[in-house]
Design a protein around this motif. Structure first.
Motif, PDB file in Angstrom:
ATOM      1  N   ILE A  52      -3.704   9.783 -29.830  1.00 58.84           N
ATOM      2  CA  ILE A  52      -3.612   8.349 -30.005  1.00 58.84           C
ATOM      3  C   ILE A  52      -3.401   8.059 -31.495  1.00 58.84           C
ATOM      4  O   ILE A  52      -3.732   8.895 -32.333  1.00 58.84           O
ATOM      5  CB  ILE A  52      -4.914   7.724 -29.432  1.00 58.84           C
ATOM      6  N   TYR A  53      -2.811   6.925 -31.790  1.00 60.91           N
ATOM      7  CA  TYR A  53      -2.634   6.536 -33.192  1.00 60.91           C
ATOM      8  C   TYR A  53      -3.676   5.491 -33.560  1.00 60.91           C
ATOM      9  O   TYR A  53      -3.922   4.559 -32.794  1.00 60.91           O
ATOM     10  CB  TYR A  53      -1.237   5.961 -33.405  1.00 60.91           C
ATOM     11  N   ILE A  54      -4.277   5.641 -34.751  1.00 63.83           N
ATOM     12  CA  ILE A  54      -5.216   4.628 -35.216  1.00 63.83           C
ATOM     13  C   ILE A  54      -4.711   4.044 -36.529  1.00 63.83           C
ATOM     14  O   ILE A  54      -3.945   4.673 -37.254  1.00 63.83           O
ATOM     15  CB  ILE A  54      -6.647   5.199 -35.418  1.00 63.83           C
ATOM     16  N   ASP A  55      -5.177   2.811 -36.811  1.00 61.13           N
ATOM     17  CA  ASP A  55      -4.839   2.160 -38.075  1.00 61.13           C
ATOM     18  C   ASP A  55      -6.105   2.160 -38.926  1.00 61.13           C
ATOM     19  O   ASP A  55      -7.066   1.452 -38.622  1.00 61.13           O
ATOM     20  CB  ASP A  55      -4.340   0.734 -37.794  1.00 61.13           C
ATOM     21  N   THR A  56      -6.117   2.973 -39.977  1.00 63.38           N
ATOM     22  CA  THR A  56      -7.344   3.132 -40.761  1.00 63.38           C
ATOM     23  C   THR A  56      -7.583   1.968 -41.715  1.00 63.38           C
ATOM     24  O   THR A  56      -8.630   1.885 -42.338  1.00 63.38           O
ATOM     25  CB  THR A  56      -7.313   4.450 -41.568  1.00 63.38           C
ATOM     26  N   ASP A  57      -6.601   1.059 -41.839  1.00 65.51           N
ATOM     27  CA  ASP A  57      -6.842  -0.135 -42.645  1.00 65.51           C
ATOM     28  C   ASP A  57      -7.625  -1.177 -41.861  1.00 65.51           C
ATOM     29  O   ASP A  57      -8.265  -2.053 -42.430  1.00 65.51           O
ATOM     30  CB  ASP A  57      -5.510  -0.770 -43.080  1.00 65.51           C
ATOM     31  N   LYS A  58      -7.552  -1.070 -40.532  1.00 75.57           N
ATOM     32  CA  LYS A  58      -8.205  -2.090 -39.699  1.00 75.57           C
ATOM     33  C   LYS A  58      -9.490  -1.596 -39.069  1.00 75.57           C
ATOM     34  O   LYS A  58     -10.188  -2.339 -38.393  1.00 75.57           O
ATOM     35  CB  LYS A  58      -7.237  -2.549 -38.601  1.00 75.57           C
ATOM     36  N   GLY A  59      -9.767  -0.303 -39.210  1.00 72.84           N
ATOM     37  CA  GLY A  59     -10.984   0.236 -38.604  1.00 72.84           C
ATOM     38  C   GLY A  59     -11.416   1.491 -39.327  1.00 72.84           C
ATOM     39  O   GLY A  59     -10.881   1.846 -40.390  1.00 72.84           O
ATOM     40  N   VAL A  60     -12.403   2.157 -38.737  1.00 72.58           N
ATOM     41  CA  VAL A  60     -12.976   3.360 -39.327  1.00 72.58           C
ATOM     42  C   VAL A  60     -11.904   4.445 -39.470  1.00 72.58           C
ATOM     43  O   VAL A  60     -11.032   4.584 -38.614  1.00 72.58           O
ATOM     44  CB  VAL A  60     -14.140   3.848 -38.425  1.00 72.58           C
ATOM     45  N   ASP A  61     -11.973   5.210 -40.523  1.00 75.93           N
ATOM     46  CA  ASP A  61     -11.009   6.281 -40.801  1.00 75.93           C
ATOM     47  C   ASP A  61     -11.392   7.546 -40.024  1.00 75.93           C
ATOM     48  O   ASP A  61     -12.529   7.713 -39.611  1.00 75.93           O
ATOM     49  CB  ASP A  61     -11.029   6.581 -42.311  1.00 75.93           C
ATOM     50  N   CYS A  62     -10.429   8.401 -39.849  1.00 76.85           N
ATOM     51  CA  CYS A  62     -10.688   9.718 -39.272  1.00 76.85           C
ATOM     52  C   CYS A  62     -10.080  10.734 -40.237  1.00 76.85           C
ATOM     53  O   CYS A  62      -8.858  10.908 -40.270  1.00 76.85           O
ATOM     54  CB  CYS A  62     -10.051   9.830 -37.893  1.00 76.85           C
ATOM     55  N   PRO A  63     -10.939  11.386 -41.047  1.00 77.25           N
ATOM     56  CA  PRO A  63     -10.410  12.276 -42.089  1.00 77.25           C
ATOM     57  C   PRO A  63      -9.537  13.401 -41.528  1.00 77.25           C
ATOM     58  O   PRO A  63      -8.613  13.865 -42.204  1.00 77.25           O
ATOM     59  CB  PRO A  63     -11.674  12.855 -42.742  1.00 77.25           C
ATOM     60  N   ASP A  64      -9.794  13.835 -40.302  1.00 82.62           N
ATOM     61  CA  ASP A  64      -9.015  14.939 -39.743  1.00 82.62           C
ATOM     62  C   ASP A  64      -7.717  14.489 -39.091  1.00 82.62           C
ATOM     63  O   ASP A  64      -6.948  15.309 -38.602  1.00 82.62           O
ATOM     64  CB  ASP A  64      -9.846  15.710 -38.701  1.00 82.62           C
ATOM     65  N   GLY A  65      -7.491  13.168 -39.047  1.00 83.57           N
ATOM     66  CA  GLY A  65      -6.259  12.678 -38.438  1.00 83.57           C
ATOM     67  C   GLY A  65      -5.048  13.038 -39.298  1.00 83.57           C
ATOM     68  O   GLY A  65      -5.182  13.336 -40.480  1.00 83.57           O
ATOM     69  N   ILE A  66      -3.881  12.999 -38.681  1.00 79.57           N
ATOM     70  CA  ILE A  66      -2.662  13.338 -39.418  1.00 79.57           C
ATOM     71  C   ILE A  66      -1.887  12.050 -39.695  1.00 79.57           C
ATOM     72  O   ILE A  66      -1.522  11.344 -38.768  1.00 79.57           O
ATOM     73  CB  ILE A  66      -1.786  14.296 -38.583  1.00 79.57           C
ATOM     74  N   PRO A  67      -1.661  11.731 -40.987  1.00 83.57           N
ATOM     75  CA  PRO A  67      -0.920  10.498 -41.300  1.00 83.57           C
ATOM     76  C   PRO A  67       0.438  10.505 -40.610  1.00 83.57           C
ATOM     77  O   PRO A  67       1.104  11.538 -40.552  1.00 83.57           O
ATOM     78  CB  PRO A  67      -0.752  10.556 -42.821  1.00 83.57           C
ATOM     79  N   VAL A  68       0.835   9.354 -40.079  1.00 85.22           N
ATOM     80  CA  VAL A  68       2.060   9.291 -39.293  1.00 85.22           C
ATOM     81  C   VAL A  68       3.274   9.666 -40.144  1.00 85.22           C
ATOM     82  O   VAL A  68       4.227  10.273 -39.666  1.00 85.22           O
ATOM     83  CB  VAL A  68       2.217   7.913 -38.610  1.00 85.22           C
ATOM     84  N   ASP A  69       3.213   9.358 -41.438  1.00 84.07           N
ATOM     85  CA  ASP A  69       4.320   9.739 -42.311  1.00 84.07           C
ATOM     86  C   ASP A  69       4.465  11.255 -42.369  1.00 84.07           C
ATOM     87  O   ASP A  69       5.577  11.776 -42.454  1.00 84.07           O
ATOM     88  CB  ASP A  69       4.098   9.206 -43.732  1.00 84.07           C
ATOM     89  N   ALA A  70       3.330  11.934 -42.326  1.00 85.89           N
ATOM     90  CA  ALA A  70       3.377  13.401 -42.362  1.00 85.89           C
ATOM     91  C   ALA A  70       4.018  13.932 -41.084  1.00 85.89           C
ATOM     92  O   ALA A  70       4.775  14.907 -41.103  1.00 85.89           O
ATOM     93  CB  ALA A  70       1.970  13.969 -42.529  1.00 85.89           C
ATOM     94  N   VAL A  71       3.714  13.287 -39.963  1.00 86.43           N
ATOM     95  CA  VAL A  71       4.321  13.697 -38.697  1.00 86.43           C
ATOM     96  C   VAL A  71       5.836  13.506 -38.761  1.00 86.43           C
ATOM     97  O   VAL A  71       6.611  14.401 -38.441  1.00 86.43           O
ATOM     98  CB  VAL A  71       3.733  12.875 -37.512  1.00 86.43           C
TER      99      VAL A  71
END
Ligand code: C2E
Ligand code: SIN
Ligand code: SIN
Ligand code: FE
Length: 402
Positions: A52-71
């Motif tokens: 799933i994709y999350i928006d870390t500006d609008k909610g809690v961050d997930c440090p292990d997530g992969i930034p969509v730009d990196a994908v």
């Protein structure tokens, strides 16, 4: 920042971004928003959502997530490097034009055969393994002559015959994949047969679930997943099928991170053939127009495979698959440097950027032109691909040109 995370990493307080979350049901209110309760996460998981994709500006961050730009960057980089690599197969033996007629006949015969088998299963009759094997052998022979002929036909599909056409297309993709890995005749045939039969259990899933024009409820999803066990049960009592063929039915929904079904198998219990079948299945499914979603352009689908290989598809096999279809697979609509557009009718293994294109459109004046073939590999033709286009988004039906 938009980040891609796994469902296990999703926690209350995170904000789900409405990006590429097609698998999240529309019926359950909004697909995006703040996750307040663990129960919401459990519901999403019950629907089979793995990433799933999350928006870390609008909610809690997930440090292990992969930034969509990196994908995105990974996809682009990999594509760039694969586009200058040669595939493993030798060049074709027959022209795509010369193979077209036999391919057409075979495609029709295979459709009749598999359609008949699906009907038989509904009526409790057994599967004729020999007929499937013969059909697989014929398909392999046409693929060996020029696989692009059958590949073109697999893009001419009708919406209401999804199960049938998907079965045949996965069989063809398995054959093309197997040959690119230099598998021998016997094994290649077994892979094709496995592709033809991988989803036959779906015919025992109630029609109102199978053909539901929307997202499935958790209960419907549980039933839907049983198509694998139904298929295994049918194939177990079919004499004359190889273990490899049966394993394709059993393994095509297993995933390397253990998130698959029906057995949640770990990586080391998913064979190479099983992993190949998952790739072929997903590729064909996402490129098809469905009652519940619009299909992706072939090269977009290949990019999604790269993304999914981060977590649960076999990375090396995904890259092999892309090399074997080429970064510009048959059926890709491309814009050319001479102000024309056309559809790829024959991929070029040795020089992936130089395929055979059927030109039918003038992009400068936005009108159709008389169709003609343009071989970009021809030294006299100084035309290159400048862009890929999304035929569906542009409202162009490419089927008549295939
Ligand atoms: P299928 O449509 O042949 O899809 C095969 C596999 O391709 C799916 O297995 C999934 O891994 C992948 N896939 C297909 N479409 C998409 C997509 O839009 N996004 C993503 N991320 N992956 C996609 P899965 O999920 O195990 O589904 C098995 C079968 O269940 C599907 O086979 C389809 O027949 C059915 N199904 C799944 N979701 C729905 C739904 O929302 N509505 C209906 N009517 N059927 C569904
Ligand atoms: C997904 O990641 O949701 C689809 C691809 C797959 O099932 O492997
Ligand atoms: C299916 O055959 O998987 C369902 C029909 C469809 O989604 O088009
Ligand atoms: Fe399936």
């Amino acid at each position: 920042m938009i980040k891609k995370i796994t469902i296990d990493q999703l926690k209350p307080g995170m904000y789900v971004a409405d990006l590429n979350n097609q698998w999240v049901p529309k019926s359950n209110a909004s697909r995006s928003g703040l996750i307040k309760y663990q129960s919401t996460i459990d519901k999403v998981r019950a629907l089979g959502v793995q990433e799933i994709y999350i928006d870390t500006d609008k909610g809690v961050d997930c440090p292990d997530g992969i930034p969509v730009d990196a994908v995105k960057q990974l996809q682009a980089e990999q594509f760039r490097s694969i586009s200058v690599q040669s595939g493993t197969r030798a060049s074709v033996r027959t022209s795509v034009e010369a193979e077209r007629e036999r391919a057409h006949k075979l495609y029709g015969q295979t459709k009749n055969l598999i359609g008949g088998i699906l009907e038989d299963i509904k009526q409790g009759k057994s599967v004729d393994a020999e007929a499937v094997d013969n059909s697989a052998a014929d398909l392999v022979s046409s693929l060996d002559a020029n696989e692009n002929a059958l590949a073109c036909l697999s893009y001419i599909r009708s919406k209401d015959e999804y199960l049938l056409e998907h079965s045949i297309n996965v069989g063809l993709l398995m054959g093309i994949f197997a040959r690119s890995k230099r598998m021998d005749n016997d094994l290649t045939r077994q892979l094709v047969a496995g592709g033809l039969l991988h989803d036959i259990g779906k015919i025992l899933v109630p029609d109102e679930i199978l053909n539901k024009p929307g997202k499935l409820t958790p209960e419907e999803w549980e039933e839907m997943k049983r198509h694998v066990s139904y298929g295994e049960q049918i194939l177990d009592v079919t004499p004359g099928l190889s273990d490899v063929t049966r394993s394709i039915c059993a393994l095509h929904h297993e995933r390397l991170d253990g998130s698959g079904y029906p057995r949640n198998l770990p990586k080391d219990q998913i064979t190479q053939v099983g992993r190949m079948s998952a790739i072929c299945d997903v590729y064909d499914a996402v490129t098809a127009d469905r009652v519940y979603h619009v299909g992706m352009a072939p090269n977009e689908a290949l990019k999604k495979l790269i993304e999914w290989s981060i977590f649960h598809l076999d990375k090396d096999l995904v890259y092999d698959f892309i090399r074997c279809l080429s970064v510009y697979p048959v059926g890709t609509l491309v814009e050319l440097s001479n102000g024309r557009a056309g559809v790829i009718v024959e991929a070029n293994r040795r020089q992936p950027k130089l395929p055979l294109v059927r030109v039918f459109f003038n992009t400068r004046h936005q009108h159709q032109v008389e169709t003609h073939l343009l071989n970009l590999a021809d030294a006299k033709v100084e035309v290159e691909i400048i862009n890929t286009l999304d035929a569906r988004a542009l409202g162009i039906d490419i089927r008549p040109f295939m």
